[in-house]
Design an enzyme around this catalytic site. Sequence first.
Site, PDB file in Angstrom:
ATOM      1  N   CYS A   2      72.487  10.538 -13.537  1.00 38.59           N
ATOM      2  CA  CYS A   2      72.555  11.096 -12.052  1.00 38.59           C
ATOM      3  C   CYS A   2      73.866  11.528 -11.629  1.00 38.59           C
ATOM      4  CB  CYS A   2      71.858  10.183 -11.048  1.00 38.59           C
ATOM      5  SG  CYS A   2      70.345   9.729 -11.270  1.00 38.59           S
ATOM      6  N   ARG A  27      75.008  14.899 -16.269  1.00 38.24           N
ATOM      7  CA  ARG A  27      74.501  13.425 -16.412  1.00 38.24           C
ATOM      8  C   ARG A  27      72.997  13.160 -15.957  1.00 38.24           C
ATOM      9  NH1 ARG A  27      79.106  10.469 -14.861  1.00 38.24           N
ATOM     10  NH2 ARG A  27      77.685   9.054 -14.083  1.00 38.24           N
ATOM     11  N   TRP A  75      68.497  11.765 -13.246  1.00 36.55           N
ATOM     12  CA  TRP A  75      67.685  11.450 -14.430  1.00 36.55           C
ATOM     13  C   TRP A  75      67.016  10.371 -14.002  1.00 36.55           C
ATOM     14  CZ3 TRP A  75      67.432   6.721 -17.338  1.00 36.55           C
ATOM     15  CH2 TRP A  75      67.212   6.919 -18.777  1.00 36.55           C
ATOM     16  N   ASN A 101      72.839   7.032  -7.093  1.00 37.16           N
ATOM     17  CA  ASN A 101      72.575   6.870  -8.585  1.00 37.16           C
ATOM     18  C   ASN A 101      72.740   5.354  -9.059  1.00 37.16           C
ATOM     19  OD1 ASN A 101      73.200   6.836 -11.308  1.00 37.16           O
ATOM     20  ND2 ASN A 101      75.357   7.067 -11.132  1.00 37.16           N
ATOM     21  N   GLY A 102      71.937   4.894  -9.785  1.00 38.27           N
ATOM     22  CA  GLY A 102      71.750   3.628 -10.382  1.00 38.27           C
ATOM     23  C   GLY A 102      70.241   3.045 -10.123  1.00 38.27           C
ATOM     24  N   GLU A 483      75.828   8.697 -37.932  1.00 36.01           N
ATOM     25  CA  GLU A 483      75.981   9.583 -36.771  1.00 36.01           C
ATOM     26  C   GLU A 483      75.382  10.847 -37.024  1.00 36.01           C
ATOM     27  OE1 GLU A 483      77.262  10.046 -33.821  1.00 36.01           O
ATOM     28  OE2 GLU A 483      78.260  11.973 -33.837  1.00 36.01           O
ATOM     29  N   LYS A 487      72.680  12.404 -34.490  1.00 34.46           N
ATOM     30  CA  LYS A 487      73.092  13.797 -33.749  1.00 34.46           C
ATOM     31  C   LYS A 487      71.701  14.627 -34.070  1.00 34.46           C
ATOM     32  CE  LYS A 487      75.705  13.355 -31.904  1.00 34.46           C
ATOM     33  NZ  LYS A 487      76.810  12.424 -31.517  1.00 34.46           N
ATOM     34  N   GLU A 490      68.584  13.596 -31.953  1.00 32.40           N
ATOM     35  CA  GLU A 490      68.909  14.029 -30.452  1.00 32.40           C
ATOM     36  C   GLU A 490      68.793  15.310 -29.918  1.00 32.40           C
ATOM     37  OE1 GLU A 490      72.782  12.185 -28.131  1.00 32.40           O
ATOM     38  OE2 GLU A 490      72.849  12.663 -30.129  1.00 32.40           O
ATOM     39  N   HIS A 506      66.524  -1.127 -52.062  1.00 26.99           N
ATOM     40  CA  HIS A 506      66.039  -2.406 -51.322  1.00 26.99           C
ATOM     41  C   HIS A 506      64.938  -1.954 -50.617  1.00 26.99           C
ATOM     42  CE1 HIS A 506      69.113  -4.917 -53.136  1.00 26.99           C
ATOM     43  NE2 HIS A 506      69.983  -3.878 -52.918  1.00 26.99           N
ATOM     44  N   LYS A 609      74.177  12.076 -20.356  1.00 22.42           N
ATOM     45  CA  LYS A 609      75.291  11.917 -20.904  1.00 22.42           C
ATOM     46  C   LYS A 609      75.985  10.334 -20.774  1.00 22.42           C
ATOM     47  CE  LYS A 609      79.509  13.860 -22.751  1.00 22.42           C
ATOM     48  NZ  LYS A 609      78.838  13.620 -24.121  1.00 22.42           N
TER      49      LYS A 609
HETATM   50  C1  F6R Z   1      75.188  10.536 -28.976  1.00 17.00           C
HETATM   51  C2  F6R Z   1      75.718  10.008 -27.602  1.00 17.00           C
HETATM   52  C3  F6R Z   1      75.672   8.665 -27.058  1.00 17.00           C
HETATM   53  C4  F6R Z   1      76.798   8.212 -26.627  1.00 17.00           C
HETATM   54  C5  F6R Z   1      76.494   6.667 -25.917  1.00 17.00           C
HETATM   55  C6  F6R Z   1      77.911   6.035 -25.431  1.00 17.00           C
HETATM   56  O1  F6R Z   1      75.518  11.841 -29.240  1.00 17.00           O
HETATM   57  O2  F6R Z   1      76.520  10.760 -27.009  1.00 17.00           O
HETATM   58  O3  F6R Z   1      74.841   7.850 -28.271  1.00 17.00           O
HETATM   59  O4  F6R Z   1      77.714   8.171 -27.550  1.00 17.00           O
HETATM   60  O5  F6R Z   1      75.738   6.809 -24.949  1.00 17.00           O
HETATM   61  O6  F6R Z   1      78.489   6.792 -24.409  1.00 17.00           O
HETATM   62  P1  F6R Z   1      79.902   6.391 -24.007  1.00 17.00           P
HETATM   63  O7  F6R Z   1      80.740   6.803 -25.287  1.00 17.00           O
HETATM   64  O8  F6R Z   1      80.048   7.409 -22.871  1.00 17.00           O
HETATM   65  O9  F6R Z   1      79.927   4.849 -23.597  1.00 17.00           O
END
Ligand code: F6R
Length: 614
Positions: A2, A27, A75, A101-102, A483, A487, A490, A506, A609
């Site tokens: 949010c 957000r 969100w 927010n929360g 990673e 990615k 996502e 394994h 995010k």
């Molecule tokens: C993936 C991504 C998330 C963040 C995770 C932590 O692309 O962006 O996995 O890395 O939510 O977020 P921060 O770094 O803001 O604590």
Amino acid sequence: MCGIVGYVGPSSALDVLLGGLKRLEYRGYDSAGISVVTNGEIQTQKRAGKLQVLIDQLSASPMADAQMGIGHTRWATHGAPTDGNAHPHNAGAEQISLIHNGIIENFSELKKKLVSEGIEFESETDSEVAAHLLASEFANTGDFEKSFVSVANALQGAFTILAINKSDPGLVMAARRNSPLVLGVGDGENFLGSDVAAFVDYTKTAISVGQDQIVKLRADGFELIDFNGNPVEHEEFKVHWDASAASKGGWESFMAKEISEEPQAVGDTLMGRLDANGDVNLSEFDGLSIENLENINRIIITACGTAAYAGEVAKYAIEQLARISVSVELAHELRYRNPVIDEKTLVVAISQSGETMDTLMAIRHASERGAKVLSICNTQGATLARESDATIYTHAGPEVAVASTKAFSAQITAGYLLALFLAHATGKTENLNQLGKELLSLPRKVKTTLEMTGDVAEFANQLKDIQSVLFLGRNVGFPIAMEGALKLKELSYIHAEGFAAGELKHGPIALIEPGQVVIVLVPAPSSAESLHAKVLANIQEINARGAKVIAIAEQGDDEVAEFAEKVFYTPKTDPLLSPVLSVVPLHIFSMELAKAKGLDVDQPRNLAKSVTVE
Ligand code: F6R
């Protein structure tokens, strides 16, 4: 999760609120809404969907402008993303309007009480209780500020709430507990936002609102008080980036722009911290005196998602260079498993936003047990930095695309700096300067890697109908495999998994069938203990079962081309530093595959995010 914005001042409130929401949309983007007071009445418009849906509605049925207001981009946690569940929530016969927010943990108990008093709810959200509670307190006391303080005290859980009252249109009230809030100090106007991006167009002077603090915001000033109503001290800071840094600037997506900024993110993170001889200087360590470091016998790195993979790379670097034992723990697991943490533990928390609730809870837990906390954080004024003993800021600049790219490169870079610093501090100086100098060459090499991976787009396009991709890596390549898989999941919604290449036999090799795409991070031929040969053997094993192998390998490694359908090469570097280069083609691959599937690479479905709830 949010995005929240608040404004009081002479400018057009609609412009300020919608502009702020646009910058905060990363957000959360399930629904959006705004409330202003004009001619003594609250006006609210809110719509499910992305912010553009609200903007289109406002064009179709314009609302009168105002000199104050609140805005929200959601969100969803409690209640589906519908018009009714969108914020703001109004109460008391449209007397007040509130955004949140929360998560309000005691909402059900509060709601029961309000319902028993005859109040009707219009949404399924936890947030609406705060609005009704405020309206009913105000109806009883006639004092908006006191009623707001009382509501802040009645709520449990995580919340940033902003509220306006039609009887006092010059005032926005805000409260913060376990959820982010910053104040923008303008000239004759003031702002509130979930982060500085909300108001950086208007002012670069900001105040990070502390835990359990309340803001009374007016055009000509503001006051900060605690939940008991006592004034609290505050400190201003300057935002170091321009609004243009958080705009697309001609790129087709924020993600494309941010991947192109990986060289700069690495360079800016190194700047002023590593001299031409490769000597490291981290003045940020002032909060953690050397005596404290001498007492440290283990390091726990804690983070979530991509940041945790950066932590895994840091683990290899710290253990190799400084010979201190390191473990990497997902923050949500660390917090709830009663870990062995004491005053001899250094906890390193990594976070782009500095507001990830899981990570904050983990460091609070660690601090309570006497550990020193060092954070690696990308956001000035973030809660994580405020609550840490020392902070190494990554200077990646604002990251707007939901999936992290350039911040990841900067986090890994900060991890190398930390490893060099700890190695110096513990007297393990052999070859350090050489590595430091090589680190200095990384921004240029990341740029070269970007230039070398020009044909990833075409390749991704050919693969757009694949159902599953496996990623294999070894040593520092293992977290990069993880990673790459994260990615791809996502952005492209394709099943993807990362494995340690040595683990293949394994179990995971059972997944290999003809045509299975496997992306392999091949260690440099010069890498320790001939991992190169071992990974080539892995490639042969999966080739034998019909897999389609794509390799990421060091320039000059011709052997790998014999076994892979396609090789993306990266410039030569020290094997320890290779992740910053090898991740580049993976970031581009995920983005291009998502684009080929027609997906939104900046705002993938179901995500936000900044994950500010547990
Ligand atoms: C993936 C991504 C998330 C963040 C995770 C932590 O692309 O962006 O996995 O890395 O939510 O977020 P921060 O770094 O803001 O604590």
